[in-house]
Design an enzyme around this catalytic site. Structure first.
Site, PDB file in Angstrom:
ATOM      1  N   TYR A 282      -2.547   9.440   8.504  1.00 12.65           N
ATOM      2  CA  TYR A 282      -2.465   9.721   7.070  1.00 12.65           C
ATOM      3  C   TYR A 282      -1.998  11.170   6.843  1.00 12.65           C
ATOM      4  O   TYR A 282      -2.666  12.114   7.260  1.00 12.65           O
ATOM      5  CB  TYR A 282      -3.822   9.504   6.378  1.00 12.65           C
ATOM      6  CG  TYR A 282      -4.278   8.048   6.335  1.00 12.65           C
ATOM      7  CD1 TYR A 282      -3.432   6.997   6.706  1.00 12.65           C
ATOM      8  CD2 TYR A 282      -5.554   7.708   5.906  1.00 12.65           C
ATOM      9  CE1 TYR A 282      -3.844   5.677   6.672  1.00 12.65           C
ATOM     10  CE2 TYR A 282      -5.974   6.383   5.860  1.00 12.65           C
ATOM     11  CZ  TYR A 282      -5.111   5.377   6.254  1.00 12.65           C
ATOM     12  OH  TYR A 282      -5.532   4.063   6.218  1.00 12.65           O
TER      13      TYR A 282
ATOM     14  N   SER B 168      -7.611  -3.314  12.963  1.00  8.74           N
ATOM     15  CA  SER B 168      -7.044  -3.371  11.620  1.00  8.74           C
ATOM     16  C   SER B 168      -5.758  -4.177  11.666  1.00  8.74           C
ATOM     17  O   SER B 168      -4.831  -3.830  12.411  1.00  8.74           O
ATOM     18  CB  SER B 168      -6.767  -1.963  11.088  1.00  8.74           C
ATOM     19  OG  SER B 168      -6.248  -2.048   9.780  1.00  8.74           O
TER      20      SER B 168
ATOM     21  N   TRP C 127      -9.027  -3.146   2.606  1.00  7.97           N
ATOM     22  CA  TRP C 127      -8.192  -2.089   2.029  1.00  7.97           C
ATOM     23  C   TRP C 127      -7.292  -2.584   0.898  1.00  7.97           C
ATOM     24  O   TRP C 127      -7.049  -3.770   0.760  1.00  7.97           O
ATOM     25  CB  TRP C 127      -7.386  -1.357   3.086  1.00  7.97           C
ATOM     26  CG  TRP C 127      -6.416  -2.104   3.961  1.00  7.97           C
ATOM     27  CD1 TRP C 127      -6.669  -2.622   5.200  1.00  7.97           C
ATOM     28  CD2 TRP C 127      -5.018  -2.358   3.707  1.00  7.97           C
ATOM     29  NE1 TRP C 127      -5.530  -3.179   5.718  1.00  7.97           N
ATOM     30  CE2 TRP C 127      -4.502  -3.039   4.831  1.00  7.97           C
ATOM     31  CE3 TRP C 127      -4.158  -2.062   2.644  1.00  7.97           C
ATOM     32  CZ2 TRP C 127      -3.158  -3.432   4.922  1.00  7.97           C
ATOM     33  CZ3 TRP C 127      -2.821  -2.456   2.738  1.00  7.97           C
ATOM     34  CH2 TRP C 127      -2.345  -3.131   3.866  1.00  7.97           C
TER      35      TRP C 127
HETATM   36  P1  NDP Z   1      -5.995   0.628  -3.947  1.00  7.42           P
HETATM   37  O1  NDP Z   1      -5.234  -0.616  -3.813  1.00  7.42           O
HETATM   38  O2  NDP Z   1      -7.285   0.552  -4.704  1.00  7.42           O
HETATM   39  O3  NDP Z   1      -5.040   1.724  -4.583  1.00  7.42           O
HETATM   40  C1  NDP Z   1      -5.550   2.988  -4.882  1.00  7.42           C
HETATM   41  C2  NDP Z   1      -4.575   3.707  -5.806  1.00  7.42           C
HETATM   42  O4  NDP Z   1      -4.457   3.003  -7.046  1.00  7.42           O
HETATM   43  C3  NDP Z   1      -5.084   5.086  -6.164  1.00  7.42           C
HETATM   44  O5  NDP Z   1      -4.776   6.040  -5.201  1.00  7.42           O
HETATM   45  C4  NDP Z   1      -4.394   5.309  -7.511  1.00  7.42           C
HETATM   46  O6  NDP Z   1      -3.038   5.649  -7.259  1.00  7.42           O
HETATM   47  C5  NDP Z   1      -4.474   3.923  -8.127  1.00  7.42           C
HETATM   48  N1  NDP Z   1      -5.731   3.724  -8.852  1.00  7.42           N
HETATM   49  C6  NDP Z   1      -6.972   3.616  -8.301  1.00  7.42           C
HETATM   50  N2  NDP Z   1      -7.894   3.396  -9.242  1.00  7.42           N
HETATM   51  C7  NDP Z   1      -7.229   3.349 -10.412  1.00  7.42           C
HETATM   52  C8  NDP Z   1      -7.661   3.138 -11.728  1.00  7.42           C
HETATM   53  N3  NDP Z   1      -8.938   2.934 -12.028  1.00  7.42           N
HETATM   54  N4  NDP Z   1      -6.716   3.149 -12.712  1.00  7.42           N
HETATM   55  C9  NDP Z   1      -5.419   3.354 -12.420  1.00  7.42           C
HETATM   56  N5  NDP Z   1      -4.951   3.569 -11.174  1.00  7.42           N
HETATM   57  C10 NDP Z   1      -5.848   3.556 -10.170  1.00  7.42           C
HETATM   58  O7  NDP Z   1      -6.417   1.193  -2.517  1.00  7.42           O
HETATM   59  P2  NDP Z   1      -5.515   1.926  -1.382  1.00  7.42           P
HETATM   60  O8  NDP Z   1      -4.219   1.275  -1.217  1.00  7.42           O
HETATM   61  O9  NDP Z   1      -5.578   3.379  -1.622  1.00  7.42           O
HETATM   62  O10 NDP Z   1      -6.403   1.579  -0.111  1.00  7.42           O
HETATM   63  C11 NDP Z   1      -7.741   2.060  -0.077  1.00  7.42           C
HETATM   64  C12 NDP Z   1      -8.017   2.674   1.282  1.00  7.42           C
HETATM   65  O11 NDP Z   1      -7.906   1.677   2.274  1.00  7.42           O
HETATM   66  C13 NDP Z   1      -7.039   3.763   1.721  1.00  7.42           C
HETATM   67  O12 NDP Z   1      -7.326   5.021   1.153  1.00  7.42           O
HETATM   68  C14 NDP Z   1      -7.263   3.743   3.212  1.00  7.42           C
HETATM   69  O13 NDP Z   1      -8.429   4.453   3.536  1.00  7.42           O
HETATM   70  C15 NDP Z   1      -7.453   2.265   3.484  1.00  7.42           C
HETATM   71  N6  NDP Z   1      -6.194   1.613   3.899  1.00  7.42           N
HETATM   72  C16 NDP Z   1      -6.123   1.097   5.163  1.00  7.42           C
HETATM   73  C17 NDP Z   1      -4.979   0.499   5.631  1.00  7.42           C
HETATM   74  C18 NDP Z   1      -4.939  -0.046   7.006  1.00  7.42           C
HETATM   75  O14 NDP Z   1      -3.859  -0.389   7.493  1.00  7.42           O
HETATM   76  N7  NDP Z   1      -6.053  -0.133   7.694  1.00  7.42           N
HETATM   77  C19 NDP Z   1      -3.770   0.398   4.799  1.00  7.42           C
HETATM   78  C20 NDP Z   1      -3.948   0.934   3.459  1.00  7.42           C
HETATM   79  C21 NDP Z   1      -5.121   1.496   3.045  1.00  7.42           C
HETATM   80  P3  NDP Z   1      -2.133   6.527  -8.259  1.00  7.42           P
HETATM   81  O15 NDP Z   1      -3.046   7.365  -9.110  1.00  7.42           O
HETATM   82  O16 NDP Z   1      -1.253   7.310  -7.392  1.00  7.42           O
HETATM   83  O17 NDP Z   1      -1.380   5.513  -9.077  1.00  7.42           O
END
Ligand code: NDP
Length: 320
Positions: free
Chosen positions: A54, A154, A209
């Site tokens: 990351y 994962s 995730w």
């Molecule tokens: P989400 O699908 O929940 O997306 C999160 C993003 O959505 C935020 O960073 C923000 O982005 C937007 N967001 C979140 N809450 C809100 C809200 N209430 N209103 C409006 N926009 C919102 O989760 P992630 O994709 O971030 O995945 C979560 C975690 O999972 C990651 O941080 C990581 O730790 C893990 N992960 C693991 C993976 C793997 O391969 N093992 C792959 C991907 C993630 P913005 O403000 O920029 O629009």
């Protein structure tokens, strides 16, 4: 907050947790990370997810500094990292789960996180070029050296997870206790079908995730890509097409009246839907600012209001 056992392991993870993909090091500095982690902690979150790759290690550096400043007891907090893609270009430094890479990768992560050990370490993707047995031994050794407490996978297939588990069983090695798969209203097959037997057969936990499909399930992409969203971050422009796909945006809009009826936001409804699956140990949320953390963590309150009829309505609304 609810705390759920991570599969058959004794580790209790908060049902909602907080991750650092895209955000830490790209959208957020250390001060913002501290603010978000503190808000999550105040709501009962005990698990913070990270990965070596990351922001090329910067997410771990930021989280390490944040943890130092927040000063929580180490026994209270669960920190993870993940390995596969690597930070360097050599043949044994990227896209591998071989013993040589894993041995040096954990040392780098612990240095950046300023920790003696991580609680959870994940094999971030399967590696078809390393025997699963070699990886299982390397993960076992990582735990035996005291560098990690539990390990998982994962985005491995059910067959790969079962193969790893059986090797560990046969040789009395540490078994993988959890998978980290994508899970949200638009990505259900793996968690609900492919892994179905692994929950009972192996006691597999799940740390899921992208519960909002990168924010799409918040409803924020109805009128295109807002200027402060992750789809505008350098290197993540590819996301714009995915989060604005017309059929999915329309499906999210069909959730809006259901959320209104529950008195919650669309994001909270989508997160509560994930939490409702008993095979989900923890839903890893993502947030680029503290207001999102605060909004998302209130999904716990919505969970108790989800009836079977509402679950059905949510699933019908988002069926593509
Ligand atoms: P989400 O699908 O929940 O997306 C999160 C993003 O959505 C935020 O960073 C923000 O982005 C937007 N967001 C979140 N809450 C809100 C809200 N209430 N209103 C409006 N926009 C919102 O989760 P992630 O994709 O971030 O995945 C979560 C975690 O999972 C990651 O941080 C990581 O730790 C893990 N992960 C693991 C993976 C793997 O391969 N093992 C792959 C991907 C993630 P913005 O403000 O920029 O629009």
């Amino acid at each position: 907050m609810q705390y759920r056992r991570l599969g058959r392991s004794g580790l209790k993870v908060s049902a909602l947790s907080l991750g650092s993909w895209v955000t830490y090091g790209n959208q957020m500095d250390t001060a913002c990370a501290i603010e978000c982690m503190a808000a999550a902690w105040d709501a009962g979150v005990n698990f913070f997810d990270n990965a070596e790759s990351y922001a090329q290690g910067r997410a771990e550096t930021i989280m390490g500094t944040a943890l130092k400043q927040l000063g929580w007891r180490r026994s209270q907090v669960i920190v993870s990292t993940k390995f596969f893609w690597g930070l360097n270009d050599g043949p044994n430094e990227k896209n591998t789960l071989n013993r040589k890479y894993l041995r040096q990768a954990i040392e780098g992560s612990l240095r950046r996180l300023q920790l003696d050990y991580v609680d959870l370490v994940f094999c971030h993707r399967p590696d078809p070029n390393t025997p699963i047995e070699e990886t299982v031994y390397a993960m076992h050794d990582m735990i035996e050296h005291g560098h990690a407490l539990y390990w998982g996978t994962s985005e491995w297939s059910a067959d790969e997870i079962r193969a790893a588990w059986e090797i560990a069983e046969r040789h009395h090695l540490r078994k993988p206790v959890t998978e980290q798969p994508e899970y949200n209203l638009f990505a259900r097959r793996r968690v609900e079908q492919e892994y179905a037997r692994l929950y009972t057969d192996l006691g597999l936990g799940t740390t899921v995730w992208s519960p909002l499909a990168s924010g799409l399930l918040s409803g924020k992409y109805r009128d295109g890509v807002p200027p402060d969203s992750r789809a505008t971050v350098k290197g993540y422009e590819w996301m714009a097409a995915r989060v604005t796909e017309a059929a999915r945006v329309a499906a999210v809009e069909r959730l809006r009246p259901i959320a209104d009826g529950l008195g919650c936001t669309v994001a909270q409804l989508a997160l509560a839907w994930c939490l409702n699956n008993p095979n989900v140990s923890t839903v890893i949320t993502g947030a680029s600012r503290v207001a999102q953390v605060q909004e998302n963590l209130k999904a716990m309150e919505v969970l108790g209001r989800l009836t079977p009829e509402l679950m059905q309505a949510v699933e019908s609304a988002t069926a593509l």
